[in-house]
Design an enzyme around this catalytic site. Structure first.
Site, PDB file in Angstrom:
ATOM      1  N   GLU A  48       0.889  -0.991   0.112  1.00  0.00           N
ATOM      2  CA  GLU A  48      -0.122  -0.397   0.526  1.00  0.00           C
ATOM      3  C   GLU A  48       1.156   0.929   0.068  1.00  0.00           C
ATOM      4  OE1 GLU A  48      -2.800  -0.179  -0.986  1.00  0.00           O
ATOM      5  OE2 GLU A  48      -2.926  -1.988  -0.392  1.00  0.00           O
ATOM      6  N   TRP A  61       2.140   1.667  -3.825  1.00  0.00           N
ATOM      7  CA  TRP A  61       0.549   2.764  -4.347  1.00  0.00           C
ATOM      8  C   TRP A  61       0.873   4.051  -3.933  1.00  0.00           C
ATOM      9  CZ3 TRP A  61      -2.223   1.878  -8.296  1.00  0.00           C
ATOM     10  CH2 TRP A  61      -2.285   0.274  -8.569  1.00  0.00           C
ATOM     11  N   TRP A 100     -21.175  17.001 -16.127  1.00  0.00           N
ATOM     12  CA  TRP A 100     -20.591  18.262 -14.554  1.00  0.00           C
ATOM     13  C   TRP A 100     -21.497  18.471 -13.872  1.00  0.00           C
ATOM     14  CZ3 TRP A 100     -16.086  19.329 -13.449  1.00  0.00           C
ATOM     15  CH2 TRP A 100     -15.417  18.240 -14.723  1.00  0.00           C
ATOM     16  N   ASN A 125     -11.002   2.666   2.633  1.00  0.00           N
ATOM     17  CA  ASN A 125     -10.625   2.995   1.092  1.00  0.00           C
ATOM     18  C   ASN A 125     -11.326   1.786   0.725  1.00  0.00           C
ATOM     19  OD1 ASN A 125      -8.331   2.879  -1.048  1.00  0.00           O
ATOM     20  ND2 ASN A 125      -7.891   0.663  -0.314  1.00  0.00           N
ATOM     21  N   TRP A 152     -15.166  12.206 -12.976  1.00  0.00           N
ATOM     22  CA  TRP A 152     -14.545  12.078 -11.540  1.00  0.00           C
ATOM     23  C   TRP A 152     -13.695  13.786 -10.797  1.00  0.00           C
ATOM     24  CZ3 TRP A 152      -9.420  13.620 -11.721  1.00  0.00           C
ATOM     25  CH2 TRP A 152      -8.810  13.525 -13.157  1.00  0.00           C
ATOM     26  N   TRP A 181      -8.806   8.309  -7.882  1.00  0.00           N
ATOM     27  CA  TRP A 181     -10.161   9.483  -8.599  1.00  0.00           C
ATOM     28  C   TRP A 181      -9.823   8.138 -10.321  1.00  0.00           C
ATOM     29  CZ3 TRP A 181     -14.554  10.155  -7.539  1.00  0.00           C
ATOM     30  CH2 TRP A 181     -15.416  10.355  -6.000  1.00  0.00           C
TER      31      TRP A 181
HETATM   32  C1  LIG Z   1     -11.098   7.779  -4.616  1.00  0.00           C
HETATM   33  C2  LIG Z   1      -9.885   7.707  -4.062  1.00  0.00           C
HETATM   34  C3  LIG Z   1      -9.182   8.706  -3.197  1.00  0.00           C
HETATM   35  C4  LIG Z   1      -8.621   8.716  -2.448  1.00  0.00           C
HETATM   36  N1  LIG Z   1      -7.709   9.627  -1.760  1.00  0.00           N
HETATM   37  C5  LIG Z   1      -6.330   9.710  -1.531  1.00  0.00           C
HETATM   38  C6  LIG Z   1      -5.836  10.918  -1.204  1.00  0.00           C
HETATM   39  O1  LIG Z   1      -6.125  12.225  -1.464  1.00  0.00           O
HETATM   40  N2  LIG Z   1      -4.379  10.541   0.446  1.00  0.00           N
HETATM   41  C7  LIG Z   1      -4.357   9.483   0.563  1.00  0.00           C
HETATM   42  O2  LIG Z   1      -3.332   9.470   1.236  1.00  0.00           O
HETATM   43  N3  LIG Z   1      -4.702   8.193  -0.345  1.00  0.00           N
HETATM   44  C8  LIG Z   1      -6.464   8.007  -1.026  1.00  0.00           C
HETATM   45  N4  LIG Z   1      -6.784   7.319  -1.159  1.00  0.00           N
HETATM   46  C9  LIG Z   1      -5.809   5.912  -1.110  1.00  0.00           C
HETATM   47  C10 LIG Z   1      -6.394   4.973   0.327  1.00  0.00           C
HETATM   48  O3  LIG Z   1      -7.929   4.907   0.244  1.00  0.00           O
HETATM   49  C11 LIG Z   1      -6.063   5.892   1.710  1.00  0.00           C
HETATM   50  O4  LIG Z   1      -4.466   6.265   1.493  1.00  0.00           O
HETATM   51  C12 LIG Z   1      -6.185   5.173   2.666  1.00  0.00           C
HETATM   52  O5  LIG Z   1      -7.481   4.518   2.794  1.00  0.00           O
HETATM   53  C13 LIG Z   1      -5.854   6.085   4.290  1.00  0.00           C
HETATM   54  O6  LIG Z   1      -5.915   5.039   5.179  1.00  0.00           O
HETATM   55  P1  LIG Z   1      -4.686   4.591   5.758  1.00  0.00           P
HETATM   56  O7  LIG Z   1      -3.688   5.089   6.085  1.00  0.00           O
HETATM   57  O8  LIG Z   1      -5.267   3.427   7.283  1.00  0.00           O
HETATM   58  O9  LIG Z   1      -4.351   3.263   4.837  1.00  0.00           O
HETATM   59  P2  LIG Z   1      -3.964   1.764   5.418  1.00  0.00           P
HETATM   60  O10 LIG Z   1      -4.268   0.875   4.664  1.00  0.00           O
HETATM   61  O11 LIG Z   1      -3.624   1.885   6.783  1.00  0.00           O
HETATM   62  O12 LIG Z   1      -2.052   2.424   4.372  1.00  0.00           O
HETATM   63  C14 LIG Z   1      -1.445   2.866   4.750  1.00  0.00           C
HETATM   64  C15 LIG Z   1      -0.331   3.697   3.983  1.00  0.00           C
HETATM   65  O13 LIG Z   1      -0.448   3.052   2.344  1.00  0.00           O
HETATM   66  C16 LIG Z   1      -0.590   4.669   1.826  1.00  0.00           C
HETATM   67  N5  LIG Z   1      -2.365   3.817   0.660  1.00  0.00           N
HETATM   68  C17 LIG Z   1      -3.419   2.895   1.137  1.00  0.00           C
HETATM   69  N6  LIG Z   1      -4.164   2.802   0.165  1.00  0.00           N
HETATM   70  C18 LIG Z   1      -3.762   3.431  -1.281  1.00  0.00           C
HETATM   71  C19 LIG Z   1      -4.002   4.064  -2.345  1.00  0.00           C
HETATM   72  N7  LIG Z   1      -4.787   3.682  -3.270  1.00  0.00           N
HETATM   73  N8  LIG Z   1      -3.402   4.818  -2.707  1.00  0.00           N
HETATM   74  C20 LIG Z   1      -2.160   5.380  -3.071  1.00  0.00           C
HETATM   75  N9  LIG Z   1      -1.063   5.720  -1.363  1.00  0.00           N
HETATM   76  C21 LIG Z   1      -2.405   4.052  -0.792  1.00  0.00           C
HETATM   77  C22 LIG Z   1      -1.249   5.370   2.547  1.00  0.00           C
HETATM   78  O14 LIG Z   1      -0.002   6.800   2.944  1.00  0.00           O
HETATM   79  C23 LIG Z   1      -1.836   4.805   3.768  1.00  0.00           C
HETATM   80  O15 LIG Z   1      -1.544   5.527   4.442  1.00  0.00           O
HETATM   81  C24 LIG Z   1      -7.615   7.039  -1.715  1.00  0.00           C
HETATM   82  C25 LIG Z   1      -8.169   6.276  -2.394  1.00  0.00           C
HETATM   83  C26 LIG Z   1      -9.433   6.762  -3.704  1.00  0.00           C
HETATM   84  C27 LIG Z   1     -10.236   5.052  -3.522  1.00  0.00           C
END
Ligand SMILES: Cc1cc2nc3c(=O)[nH]c(=O)nc-3n(C[C@H](O)[C@H](O)[C@H](O)COP(=O)(O)OP(=O)(O)OC[C@H]3O[C@@H](n4cnc5c(N)ncnc54)[C@H](O)[C@@H]3O)c2cc1C
Length: 445
Positions: free
Chosen positions: A272, A275, A305, A339, A357, A380
């Site tokens: 993650e 990502w 839009w 997520n 989006w 997105w």
């Molecule tokens: C539509 C949409 C918008 C999102 N917008 C953001 C955003 O603005 N900023 C953001 O940090 N994440 C975003 N995410 C990704 C993800 O949902 C969040 O990072 C995650 O839910 C944060 O919670 P956590 O720290 O408990 O995640 P955990 O599952 O504990 O993950 C640990 C870390 O891994 C990274 N991570 C996890 N999933 C993703 C992912 N899909 N993409 C990129 N990094 C990831 C983050 O830094 C996160 O803090 C988005 C996902 C979606 C589907």
């Protein structure tokens, strides 16, 4: 005694594992510790409401941590290319250090670096906020990866920087005027909608480490159930967003002492973080990720839009689709959303409601405490199908089936929706799915 140096903090509000601060300390002499609130420079996207709230509290914690070590955080506001040279002149500094940024604002840094150097000021920038620099991981042809799996396979094999501990003391800087943080008006007042954020979060470096430790000792063991919103994840998102914790610190913690259950989930957690790296590398190559389809074929997609009543119902969590409404209310109350649910609400907006989006991305930008310029548009676009290594557009999530699969006991939905609330769905899921697929069929292949 050397002339003062300036350490310019940006999205790296920490003292440990801060290479720019370390460089200034090694150099010796007085240090001006600066945070510049810059909404004017080209390429800067003004923060949304939730990140403004976070920034206020993160800066408060950062200033206090700095003061405990004998230093002082100087707060200034304005365009970097004006304010940094002004502070150099005011303080007689002859060196400026910062950690790199990777979006469009890196152009500001490049121009500033040249201008300062032309004036005889030493400037150095450092790798600090990613595990790998975007230009270090490329395909054999030297181009950026467009697909996550080979990107991450290559990235995770690289040597990872060893994080440095926080300094034990900070030298006092020369006198320099500092703004009053309250005068920046980052906190909401009329109305104060931040009660749920205050109840959920504790911004700052110390709290970030406590959360990481809690997760390593407890939550990580259940991380294989990451897709179940009632189970929960690390909650490190906003701490990483503001650099209160670096990805290198996360990486090394995951290779430290852990229980056997937790250890099994480490590759999943690191992927993650992978990502996050991938999205930043995409942003580095496509600085306009928030406003342009990564795949130009999607420029012709007939998204609407219209921000009228259906979009308002989506924003307010009043669509009548329980999982969507629970997610949107979690977001409004806490500044975050699980997520899996983010993917479901995003799919609902861009597919069932056929909205662009960017409408959803802008709402998340304003309401998420972890909103950042790479991961928000990157994700997105991933959901919309227009992004890098994206989910195919024709895979339309059915929110009710998603709820059955990932929230089988309805625990998550009950947490956010008042018991007994029944709203009529604003759209028929099956018919709107057919419309989405018909819209997709109009795209040139
Ligand atoms: C539509 C949409 C918008 C999102 N917008 C953001 C955003 O603005 N900023 C953001 O940090 N994440 C975003 N995410 C990704 C993800 O949902 C969040 O990072 C995650 O839910 C944060 O919670 P956590 O720290 O408990 O995640 P955990 O599952 O504990 O993950 C640990 C870390 O891994 C990274 N991570 C996890 N999933 C993703 C992912 N899909 N993409 C990129 N990094 C990831 C983050 O830094 C996160 O803090 C988005 C996902 C979606 C589907």
């Amino acid at each position: 005694m050397p002339a003062p140096s300036i350490v310019w903090f940006r999205d790296d509000l920490r003292l440990a594992d801060h290479p720019a601060l370390h460089a200034a300390l090694v150099r010796g002499g007085p240090i001006v510790l600066l945070y510049l609130f810059d909404e004017q420079s080209p390429g800067i996207r003004p923060l949304g409401g939730a990140t403004r709230w976070w920034l206020h509290h993160s800066l408060t914690a950062h200033a206090a941590a700095i003061a405990r070590l004998g230093g002082r955080l100087v707060l200034r506001r304005g365009a970097a290319e004006v304010e940094i040279p002004r502070l150099v002149a005011e303080t007689g500094a002859d060196a400026v250090f910062w950690n790199r940024r990777y979006g469009a604002s890196r152009e500001v840094d490049a121009r500033l670096k040249s201008a300062l150097r032309a004036g005889g000021v030493e400037v150095a920038s450092f790798a600090a906020n990613l595990l790998v620099e975007p230009w270090e991981v490329t395909t054999e042809a030297g181009t950026p990866y467009q697909v996550f799996t080979p990107f991450w396979r290559a990235a995770r094999e690289r040597p990872m920087r060893e994080p440095r501990p926080a300094p034990r003391a900070l030298p006092a800087g020369p006198p320099a005027a500092s703004d009053d943080l309250d005068a920046w008006e980052l906190l909401p007042t009329r109305p104060d909608w931040a009660a749920g954020l205050r109840a959920t979060w504790e911004p700052g470096e110390a709290a970030a480490h406590r959360r990481l430790e809690r997760f390593a000792g407890n939550g990580l063991a259940a991380y294989h159930r990451r897709d179940e919103p009632a189970v929960g994840t690390s909650g490190l998102g906003p701490h990483l967003r503001f650099g209160e914790l670096s990805p290198a610190q996360n990486w090394h913690r995951m290779h430290g002492a852990l229980g056997p259950e937790a250890r099994r989930n480490v590759p999943k957690f690191l992927a993650e973080l992978g990502w996050r790296e991938f999205n930043w590398s995409i942003l580095y190559a496509h600085p306009d990720l928030a406003t342009r389809n990564y795949r130009p074929a999607y420029d012709d997609f007939p998204w609407s839009w219209d921000r009228g009543p259906e979009v308002e119902a989506w924003q307010q969590g009043r669509t009548g689709i329980p999982l969507v409404d629970a997610g949107m209310r979690e977001l409004w109350r806490t500044g975050t959303m699980h997520n899996r649910v983010r993917m479901v609400v995003a799919s609902f907006l861009v597919k069932n409601l056929l909205r662009h989006w960017r409408i959803g991305e802008e709402w998340f930008w304003d309401t998420l405490v972890d909103a950042d310029e790479a991961n928000n548009p990157g994700n997105w676009q991933w959901v919309a199908g227009s992004g890098a290594d994206a989910a195919p557009y024709f895979r339309v999530f059915n929110p009710d089936l998603q709820a059955t699969k990932f929230d089988p006991d309805g625990e998550y939905v009950r947490r956010w929706l008042p018991a007994g609330e029944r709203l009529a769905p604003i759209v028929d899921l099956a018919a709107s799915r057919r419309d989405a697929l018909a819209a997709f069929a109009t795209l040139r292949r």
